[in-house]
Motif scaffolding. Structure first.
Motif, mmCIF file in Angstrom:
data_model
loop_
_atom_site.group_PDB
_atom_site.id
_atom_site.type_symbol
_atom_site.label_atom_id
_atom_site.label_comp_id
_atom_site.label_asym_id
_atom_site.label_seq_id
_atom_site.Cartn_x
_atom_site.Cartn_y
_atom_site.Cartn_z
ATOM 1 N N HIS A 143 0.812 -1.206 0.000
ATOM 2 C CA HIS A 143 0.000 0.000 0.000
ATOM 3 C C HIS A 143 0.850 1.262 0.000
ATOM 4 O O HIS A 143 0.381 2.327 -0.372
ATOM 5 C CB HIS A 143 -0.942 -0.012 1.208
ATOM 6 N N ARG A 144 2.077 1.152 0.460
ATOM 7 C CA ARG A 144 2.947 2.325 0.464
ATOM 8 C C ARG A 144 3.647 2.549 -0.877
ATOM 9 O O ARG A 144 4.330 3.537 -1.102
ATOM 10 C CB ARG A 144 3.997 2.184 1.586
ATOM 11 N N CYS A 145 3.515 1.525 -1.759
ATOM 12 C CA CYS A 145 4.214 1.624 -3.052
ATOM 13 C C CYS A 145 3.537 2.664 -3.937
ATOM 14 O O CYS A 145 2.319 2.808 -3.925
ATOM 15 C CB CYS A 145 4.205 0.276 -3.767
ATOM 16 N N SER A 146 4.261 3.299 -4.703
ATOM 17 C CA SER A 146 3.750 4.181 -5.744
ATOM 18 C C SER A 146 4.231 3.679 -7.079
ATOM 19 O O SER A 146 5.093 2.812 -7.152
ATOM 20 C CB SER A 146 4.236 5.614 -5.505
ATOM 21 N N CYS A 147 3.674 4.200 -8.115
ATOM 22 C CA CYS A 147 4.000 3.691 -9.438
ATOM 23 C C CYS A 147 5.476 3.869 -9.769
ATOM 24 O O CYS A 147 6.079 3.044 -10.447
ATOM 25 C CB CYS A 147 3.133 4.403 -10.483
ATOM 26 N N GLY A 148 6.057 4.931 -9.314
ATOM 27 C CA GLY A 148 7.444 5.173 -9.682
ATOM 28 C C GLY A 148 8.436 4.702 -8.657
ATOM 29 O O GLY A 148 9.636 4.903 -8.831
ATOM 30 N N ASP A 149 7.992 4.123 -7.540
ATOM 31 C CA ASP A 149 8.910 3.746 -6.462
ATOM 32 C C ASP A 149 9.341 2.307 -6.640
ATOM 33 O O ASP A 149 8.786 1.408 -6.020
ATOM 34 C CB ASP A 149 8.239 3.967 -5.110
ATOM 35 N N GLY A 150 10.310 2.057 -7.514
ATOM 36 C CA GLY A 150 10.738 0.683 -7.803
ATOM 37 C C GLY A 150 11.437 0.013 -6.642
ATOM 38 O O GLY A 150 11.331 -1.191 -6.446
ATOM 39 N N LYS A 151 12.177 0.812 -5.840
ATOM 40 C CA LYS A 151 12.937 0.208 -4.741
ATOM 41 C C LYS A 151 12.012 -0.394 -3.692
ATOM 42 O O LYS A 151 12.287 -1.455 -3.133
ATOM 43 C CB LYS A 151 13.851 1.240 -4.109
ATOM 44 N N ASP A 152 10.899 0.327 -3.389
ATOM 45 C CA ASP A 152 9.942 -0.226 -2.437
ATOM 46 C C ASP A 152 9.333 -1.510 -2.957
ATOM 47 O O ASP A 152 9.105 -2.467 -2.207
ATOM 48 C CB ASP A 152 8.834 0.785 -2.146
ATOM 49 N N LEU A 153 9.046 -1.539 -4.260
ATOM 50 C CA LEU A 153 8.497 -2.762 -4.849
ATOM 51 C C LEU A 153 9.487 -3.910 -4.717
ATOM 52 O O LEU A 153 9.132 -5.037 -4.374
ATOM 53 C CB LEU A 153 8.159 -2.519 -6.323
ATOM 54 N N LEU A 154 10.758 -3.621 -5.008
ATOM 55 C CA LEU A 154 11.770 -4.673 -4.915
ATOM 56 C C LEU A 154 11.987 -5.118 -3.476
ATOM 57 O O LEU A 154 12.295 -6.278 -3.207
ATOM 58 C CB LEU A 154 13.088 -4.171 -5.529
ATOM 59 N N GLY A 155 11.836 -4.181 -2.519
ATOM 60 C CA GLY A 155 11.913 -4.581 -1.108
ATOM 61 C C GLY A 155 10.801 -5.551 -0.756
ATOM 62 O O GLY A 155 11.011 -6.549 -0.048
ATOM 63 N N THR A 156 9.593 -5.260 -1.265
ATOM 64 C CA THR A 156 8.478 -6.188 -1.036
ATOM 65 C C THR A 156 8.748 -7.537 -1.668
ATOM 66 O O THR A 156 8.486 -8.596 -1.092
ATOM 67 C CB THR A 156 7.192 -5.594 -1.608
ATOM 68 N N VAL A 157 9.322 -7.514 -2.895
ATOM 69 C CA VAL A 157 9.670 -8.775 -3.570
ATOM 70 C C VAL A 157 10.681 -9.555 -2.747
ATOM 71 O O VAL A 157 10.615 -10.782 -2.619
ATOM 72 C CB VAL A 157 10.206 -8.485 -4.984
ATOM 73 N N ALA A 158 11.677 -8.831 -2.172
ATOM 74 C CA ALA A 158 12.691 -9.502 -1.345
ATOM 75 C C ALA A 158 12.037 -10.180 -0.149
ATOM 76 O O ALA A 158 12.386 -11.309 0.214
ATOM 77 C CB ALA A 158 13.741 -8.491 -0.900
ATOM 78 N N GLU A 159 11.091 -9.460 0.494
ATOM 79 C CA GLU A 159 10.398 -10.063 1.626
ATOM 80 C C GLU A 159 9.623 -11.298 1.195
ATOM 81 O O GLU A 159 9.604 -12.324 1.887
ATOM 82 C CB GLU A 159 9.459 -9.038 2.261
ATOM 83 N N LEU A 160 8.953 -11.182 0.049
ATOM 84 C CA LEU A 160 8.200 -12.325 -0.452
ATOM 85 C C LEU A 160 9.135 -13.486 -0.789
ATOM 86 O O LEU A 160 8.820 -14.659 -0.552
ATOM 87 C CB LEU A 160 7.390 -11.915 -1.685
ATOM 88 N N LYS A 161 10.315 -13.160 -1.356
ATOM 89 C CA LYS A 161 11.285 -14.205 -1.666
ATOM 90 C C LYS A 161 11.771 -14.885 -0.399
ATOM 91 O O LYS A 161 11.922 -16.113 -0.344
ATOM 92 C CB LYS A 161 12.465 -13.583 -2.440
#
Length: 302
Positions: A143-161
């Motif tokens: 929910h904190r991710c924004s369209c342009g915030d790729g690092k937050d998305l990748l942090g979420t991916v890392a957690e999911l991984k």
């Protein structure tokens, strides 16, 4: 499975730096993220996934309707003939890259077509659900991710991984438990086989015992009949013995009577002999007397 969110979000926002062919800051490339998404859809490990399964997965991840433009465009790429074909991993990669490219070209519409993230607590990973803490963390990050915030998305991916690795470890533990259960099952199968063999042996023994019991029953009945015949024979023998005793008594009586008659006969014969002797003497005397009577007469003429 939220790795698929990254792919969709990158495609929807036009963030090219998130899905680069080279390794990103969290160690995931576009190829790896597409593999993660494909593995999430390929729950049966058959090597092929239905196009409808991929679309349903993306629809669940993005909370979009299948009729919206971008999902509709992906459906036209995966299933142009509306026959729900099986999609291989290579076809999936090429189609997804083409779709992401199309979405990137439409990045000017990203603000109007931005999609909301689904509740990550309901998103499965490799067919299993996150724990409550992991789901909440992934949901709050999303929910904190924004369209342009790729690092937050990748942090979420890392957690999911990381969560996926934990689930893989749990899966390995479950596999070991299954292997142990299989060993126990094999041991139980061997014991059951042994018990069945013992049961079969016991059943054969029971049949033999039943057969012997029947033979003993027949023997008992035959012995009982023999006893009854022996009892009847004994009764007859006793009766015959009594009759024999009676006959012996009669024989003794007859013998006594015969002895008496023999004695009387002997006595009678003695009496007869005496009488004969006496008769002979009398005849002799009579003859003498008769001679004596006739002698004087004969002298007189002389």
């Amino acid at each position: 499975m939220s790795d698929g969110n990254d792919v969709w979000e990158s495609a929807g926002s036009g963030s090219g730096d998130v899905l680069e062919d080279n390794k990103d800051t969290s160690g995931f490339s576009e190829h790896e993220l597409l593999d993660i998404m494909y593995n999430a859809c390929n729950t049966s490990n058959t090597g092929e996934v239905l196009a409808s399964t991929i679309l349903q997965y993306l629809q669940t991840m993005t909370a979009q309707s299948a009729e919206q433009d971008r999902l509709a465009a992906l459906r036209r790429l995966l299933d142009p003939d509306c026959q729900d074909p099986h999609v291989s991993r290579e076809t999936f990669h090429s189609t997804m890259r083409e779709w992401i490219s199309q979405c990137s070209q439409d990045s000017s519409d990203v603000d109007s077509s931005h999609v909301s993230w689904p509740d990550s607590s309901k998103v499965p990973v490799n067919g299993m659900d996150f724990s409550a803490s992991q789901s909440k963390a992934a949901s709050s990050e999303s929910h904190r991710c924004s369209c342009g915030d790729g690092k937050d998305l990748l942090g979420t991916v890392a957690e999911l991984k990381h969560a996926q690795r934990k689930l893989s470890e749990q899966n390995s533990s479950l596999l070991r438990t299954v292997a142990q259960c299989e060993d126990v099952n094999l041991q139980l199968t061997l014991e059951i086989t042994e018990l069945r063999a013992k049961l079969a042996s016991a059943q054969r023994s029971a049949l033999r015992v039943r057969s012997v019991t029947e033979e003993l029953e027949e023997t008992r009945l035959a012995f009982k009949e023999a006893q009854e015949r022996a009892s009847r024979t004994q009764t007859i023998c006793t009766k015959l013995s009594n009759e024999v005793e009676c006959q012996k008594v009669n024989i003794r009586r007859l013998e006594d009577k015969n002895e008496k008659l023999s004695f009387e006969r002997t006595c009678s014969e003695d009496s007869i002999n005496k009488l004969r002797k006496f008769n002979t003497e009398l005849r002799f005397e009579l003859r003498v007397k008769h001679l004596n009577v006739h002698r004087p007469n004969s002298r007189k003429p002389c």
